[in-house]
Design a protein around this motif. Sequence first.
Motif, PDB file in Angstrom:
ATOM      1  N   UNK A  13     -17.720  10.232 -14.777  1.00  0.00           N
ATOM      2  CA  UNK A  13     -18.297  10.540 -16.088  1.00  0.00           C
ATOM      3  C   UNK A  13     -17.603   9.730 -17.170  1.00  0.00           C
ATOM      4  N   UNK A  14     -18.312   9.515 -18.256  1.00  0.00           N
ATOM      5  CA  UNK A  14     -17.725   8.813 -19.394  1.00  0.00           C
ATOM      6  C   UNK A  14     -16.437   9.518 -19.824  1.00  0.00           C
ATOM      7  N   UNK A  34      -4.631 -13.352  -9.391  1.00  0.00           N
ATOM      8  CA  UNK A  34      -5.550 -12.318  -8.907  1.00  0.00           C
ATOM      9  C   UNK A  34      -6.305 -11.761 -10.100  1.00  0.00           C
ATOM     10  N   UNK A  35      -7.590 -11.645  -9.959  1.00  0.00           N
ATOM     11  CA  UNK A  35      -8.376 -11.162 -11.082  1.00  0.00           C
ATOM     12  C   UNK A  35      -9.508 -10.262 -10.657  1.00  0.00           C
ATOM     13  N   UNK A  36     -10.005  -9.535 -11.629  1.00  0.00           N
ATOM     14  CA  UNK A  36     -11.203  -8.706 -11.442  1.00  0.00           C
ATOM     15  C   UNK A  36     -12.280  -9.219 -12.402  1.00  0.00           C
ATOM     16  N   UNK A  37     -13.456  -9.392 -11.844  1.00  0.00           N
ATOM     17  CA  UNK A  37     -14.627  -9.746 -12.627  1.00  0.00           C
ATOM     18  C   UNK A  37     -15.668  -8.656 -12.423  1.00  0.00           C
ATOM     19  N   UNK A  38     -16.654  -8.597 -13.285  1.00  0.00           N
ATOM     20  CA  UNK A  38     -17.714  -7.614 -13.105  1.00  0.00           C
ATOM     21  C   UNK A  38     -19.053  -8.223 -13.475  1.00  0.00           C
ATOM     22  N   UNK A  39     -20.077  -7.641 -12.864  1.00  0.00           N
ATOM     23  CA  UNK A  39     -21.426  -8.104 -13.144  1.00  0.00           C
ATOM     24  C   UNK A  39     -22.360  -6.907 -13.189  1.00  0.00           C
ATOM     25  N   UNK A  40     -22.950  -6.716 -14.345  1.00  0.00           N
ATOM     26  CA  UNK A  40     -23.945  -5.663 -14.515  1.00  0.00           C
ATOM     27  C   UNK A  40     -25.329  -6.270 -14.302  1.00  0.00           C
ATOM     28  N   UNK A  41     -26.316  -5.452 -13.939  1.00  0.00           N
ATOM     29  CA  UNK A  41     -27.663  -5.986 -13.713  1.00  0.00           C
ATOM     30  C   UNK A  41     -28.177  -6.750 -14.929  1.00  0.00           C
ATOM     31  N   UNK A  85     -13.336   5.370 -19.455  1.00  0.00           N
ATOM     32  CA  UNK A  85     -14.483   4.578 -19.022  1.00  0.00           C
ATOM     33  C   UNK A  85     -15.719   4.904 -19.845  1.00  0.00           C
ATOM     34  N   UNK A  86     -16.524   3.864 -20.050  1.00  0.00           N
ATOM     35  CA  UNK A  86     -17.746   3.972 -20.838  1.00  0.00           C
ATOM     36  C   UNK A  86     -18.944   3.584 -19.970  1.00  0.00           C
ATOM     37  N   UNK A  87     -20.130   4.063 -20.312  1.00  0.00           N
ATOM     38  CA  UNK A  87     -21.314   3.656 -19.532  1.00  0.00           C
ATOM     39  C   UNK A  87     -21.466   2.137 -19.446  1.00  0.00           C
ATOM     40  N   UNK A  88     -21.056   1.429 -20.474  1.00  0.00           N
ATOM     41  CA  UNK A  88     -21.174  -0.033 -20.441  1.00  0.00           C
ATOM     42  C   UNK A  88     -20.181  -0.699 -19.492  1.00  0.00           C
ATOM     43  N   UNK A  89     -19.269   0.076 -18.918  1.00  0.00           N
ATOM     44  CA  UNK A  89     -18.381  -0.462 -17.877  1.00  0.00           C
ATOM     45  C   UNK A  89     -19.060  -0.468 -16.511  1.00  0.00           C
TER      46      UNK A  89
END
Length: 118
Positions: A13-14, A34-41, A85-89
């Motif tokens: 949940x947010x 070392x890294x983290x990337x993200x991809x939203x639809x 955390x936010x929904x945009x995450x």
Amino acid sequence: QVQLVESGGGLVQAGGSLRLSCAASGSIRSINVLGWHRQAPGNQRELVAAITSGGSTNYADSVKGRFTLSRDNAKNTAYLQMHSLKPEDTAVYYCNLRAGWGLEDDYWGQGTQVTVSS
């Protein structure tokens, strides 16, 4: 060959928290990031955070103050602690390892889904 195995994604949940882990195995050169990337639809993949083998970190402005990236060099593992955390995450989060003097070696994990509900 290098393999990256991610874990820790899920539904939260947010306002909640999650911790992602990325374990690297294989022939890993000592100079690496070392890294983290993200991809939203519908979006391009973007850098979330990265940490050098010396421990220097870099964060996207959107996650500064909420996410913390750390690493255990003995285990070749990176941890992304995510708070507030936010929904945009919401996105698929990918672990990335770049290694070598010019960071010319480039490896990616399979990705782990993080979903933040409002």
